[in-house]
Motif scaffolding. Structure first.
Motif, PDB file in Angstrom:
ATOM      1  N   ARG A 179       0.944  -1.481  -0.142  1.00  0.00           N
ATOM      2  CA  ARG A 179       0.211  -0.252   0.091  1.00  0.00           C
ATOM      3  C   ARG A 179       0.879   1.311  -0.444  1.00  0.00           C
ATOM      4  O   ARG A 179       1.972   1.558   0.530  1.00  0.00           O
ATOM      5  N   SER A 180      -0.077   2.075  -0.757  1.00  0.00           N
ATOM      6  CA  SER A 180       0.981   3.135  -0.569  1.00  0.00           C
ATOM      7  C   SER A 180       0.754   4.239   0.842  1.00  0.00           C
ATOM      8  O   SER A 180       0.591   5.441   0.954  1.00  0.00           O
ATOM      9  N   TRP A 181       1.049   3.746   2.190  1.00  0.00           N
ATOM     10  CA  TRP A 181       0.858   4.678   3.075  1.00  0.00           C
ATOM     11  C   TRP A 181       2.145   6.047   3.433  1.00  0.00           C
ATOM     12  O   TRP A 181       2.965   5.799   2.804  1.00  0.00           O
ATOM     13  N   ARG A 182       1.931   6.841   3.668  1.00  0.00           N
ATOM     14  CA  ARG A 182       3.447   7.605   4.282  1.00  0.00           C
ATOM     15  C   ARG A 182       3.885   6.822   5.019  1.00  0.00           C
ATOM     16  O   ARG A 182       5.493   7.363   4.576  1.00  0.00           O
ATOM     17  N   ILE A 183       3.930   6.018   5.645  1.00  0.00           N
ATOM     18  CA  ILE A 183       4.951   5.629   7.148  1.00  0.00           C
ATOM     19  C   ILE A 183       6.261   4.934   5.720  1.00  0.00           C
ATOM     20  O   ILE A 183       6.997   5.371   6.424  1.00  0.00           O
ATOM     21  N   HIS A 184       5.808   4.894   5.103  1.00  0.00           N
ATOM     22  CA  HIS A 184       6.907   4.479   4.098  1.00  0.00           C
ATOM     23  C   HIS A 184       8.017   5.176   3.611  1.00  0.00           C
ATOM     24  O   HIS A 184       9.428   4.666   4.169  1.00  0.00           O
ATOM     25  N   GLU A 185       7.554   6.345   3.481  1.00  0.00           N
ATOM     26  CA  GLU A 185       8.744   7.664   2.822  1.00  0.00           C
ATOM     27  C   GLU A 185       9.203   7.606   4.432  1.00  0.00           C
ATOM     28  O   GLU A 185      10.166   8.645   4.673  1.00  0.00           O
ATOM     29  N   ILE A 186       8.210   7.438   5.736  1.00  0.00           N
ATOM     30  CA  ILE A 186       9.475   7.877   7.293  1.00  0.00           C
ATOM     31  C   ILE A 186      10.203   7.009   7.634  1.00  0.00           C
ATOM     32  O   ILE A 186      10.646   7.474   8.160  1.00  0.00           O
ATOM     33  N   ALA A 187       9.414   6.065   7.873  1.00  0.00           N
ATOM     34  CA  ALA A 187       9.900   5.126   8.294  1.00  0.00           C
ATOM     35  C   ALA A 187      11.108   3.541   7.183  1.00  0.00           C
ATOM     36  O   ALA A 187      10.924   2.453   7.586  1.00  0.00           O
ATOM     37  N   HIS A 188      11.778   4.554   6.600  1.00  0.00           N
ATOM     38  CA  HIS A 188      12.106   3.836   5.775  1.00  0.00           C
ATOM     39  C   HIS A 188      13.100   2.523   6.128  1.00  0.00           C
ATOM     40  O   HIS A 188      13.078   1.710   5.532  1.00  0.00           O
TER      41      HIS A 188
ATOM     42  N   ARG B 277       8.569  12.745  14.052  1.00  0.00           N
ATOM     43  CA  ARG B 277       8.005  13.954  13.788  1.00  0.00           C
ATOM     44  C   ARG B 277       8.961  14.932  12.968  1.00  0.00           C
ATOM     45  O   ARG B 277       8.264  15.856  12.141  1.00  0.00           O
ATOM     46  N   ASP B 278      10.736  14.319  13.215  1.00  0.00           N
ATOM     47  CA  ASP B 278      11.194  15.601  12.409  1.00  0.00           C
ATOM     48  C   ASP B 278      11.893  14.472  10.949  1.00  0.00           C
ATOM     49  O   ASP B 278      12.048  15.568  10.489  1.00  0.00           O
ATOM     50  N   ARG B 279      11.257  13.981  10.566  1.00  0.00           N
ATOM     51  CA  ARG B 279      11.233  13.387   9.196  1.00  0.00           C
ATOM     52  C   ARG B 279      10.162  13.923   8.839  1.00  0.00           C
ATOM     53  O   ARG B 279       9.715  13.595   7.277  1.00  0.00           O
ATOM     54  N   LEU B 280       8.720  14.173   9.353  1.00  0.00           N
ATOM     55  CA  LEU B 280       7.307  14.717   8.214  1.00  0.00           C
ATOM     56  C   LEU B 280       7.432  15.257   7.036  1.00  0.00           C
ATOM     57  O   LEU B 280       8.323  16.645   7.628  1.00  0.00           O
ATOM     58  N   PRO B 281       7.325  15.664   6.390  1.00  0.00           N
ATOM     59  CA  PRO B 281       7.413  16.475   4.893  1.00  0.00           C
ATOM     60  C   PRO B 281       6.338  17.777   5.705  1.00  0.00           C
ATOM     61  O   PRO B 281       4.985  17.026   6.812  1.00  0.00           O
ATOM     62  N   ALA B 282       5.774  18.321   5.242  1.00  0.00           N
ATOM     63  CA  ALA B 282       5.115  20.232   5.682  1.00  0.00           C
ATOM     64  C   ALA B 282       4.014  19.869   6.207  1.00  0.00           C
ATOM     65  O   ALA B 282       3.324  19.831   6.792  1.00  0.00           O
ATOM     66  N   ASP B 283       3.550  18.903   5.109  1.00  0.00           N
ATOM     67  CA  ASP B 283       1.359  18.339   4.970  1.00  0.00           C
ATOM     68  C   ASP B 283       1.919  18.024   6.022  1.00  0.00           C
ATOM     69  O   ASP B 283       0.637  18.190   7.057  1.00  0.00           O
ATOM     70  N   LEU B 284       1.978  16.942   6.503  1.00  0.00           N
ATOM     71  CA  LEU B 284       1.958  16.272   7.613  1.00  0.00           C
ATOM     72  C   LEU B 284       2.314  17.500   9.058  1.00  0.00           C
ATOM     73  O   LEU B 284       1.698  16.691  10.328  1.00  0.00           O
ATOM     74  N   ARG B 285       3.616  17.617   8.962  1.00  0.00           N
ATOM     75  CA  ARG B 285       4.187  18.294  10.618  1.00  0.00           C
ATOM     76  C   ARG B 285       2.938  19.069  10.302  1.00  0.00           C
ATOM     77  O   ARG B 285       2.565  19.828  11.978  1.00  0.00           O
TER      78      ARG B 285
END
Length: 194
Positions: free
Chosen positions: A11-20, A90-98
């Motif tokens: 699945r294209s979860w956002r977590i993949h880009e954050i917790a790779h 949270r330090d890794r989040l892109p602006a839209d999620l932060r």
């Protein structure tokens, strides 16, 4: 029901880009049948779960033993947690999620919310053994409805963390997760939809 790791990774979860750099430890299909707008209910219910909501005496006993061992060996000392031993995700989040709401706080102070979207919620916990992510998603169930899906992602703290995760795996799979699934299912049935 425990399901394959690919049920999470495909699945294209956002977590993949954050917790790779975390590995997928467990993935579960949650007993939470619902409609497209029921994810907020799952998130709220999850944030209020704790050991006392588990009916299994064995699961509660395992949590009590873990808390005692944690206190004895300093596994959960404040200097081992998020923001101390490891930086928050949270330090890794892109602006839209932060800039968005992270989601509800847990009633017990173990996990800290990281981010919340319409169909995804992540929370993190760190101690001397691991940095872990609890990830909830809301997925189509294949029969016209939806259900929750839970993934646990981990980053063990060295050889000790890796050994710890291996040692507790049977207890997680045979005692803790079944008790948790039962508690989730019962709460889902018993609490009325808003």
């Amino acid at each position: 029901m425990r399901i394959s790791e690919t049920a999470h990774t495909c699945r294209s979860w956002r977590i993949h880009e954050i917790a790779h750099d975390f590995r997928v430890e467990d993935v579960w299909a949650l007993p939470t049948p619902g409609g497209p707008d029921d994810f907020a209910r799952l998130v709220r219910q999850t944030a209020t779960l704790n050991e006392s909501t588990l009916r299994s005496p064995s699961a509660r006993a395992l949590f009590a033993i873990r808390h005692r061992l944690g206190a004895l060996f300093g596994l959960d000392d404040p200097d081992s947690g998020v923001g101390a031993r490891v930086p928050t995700l949270r330090d890794r989040l892109p602006a839209d999620l932060r800039d968005a709401q992270a989601g509800p706080d847990f009633e017990t102070p173990s996990f800290t919310p990281v981010y919340l979207t319409d169909d995804e919620w992540a929370a993190e916990l760190a101690n001397r053994t691991v940095h872990t992510v609890l990830h909830l998603g809301w997925v189509p169930d294949g029969a016209g409805g939806y259900r929750g899906q839970m993934a646990v992602l981990v980053k063990p703290n060295g050889l000790f963390g890796t050994a710890y995760m291996a040692a507790i795996a049977p207890f997680r799979h045979l005692v803790v997760y079944p008790a948790l699934m039962h508690a989730i299912a019962q709460r889902w049935r018993d609490e009325p939809r808003p």
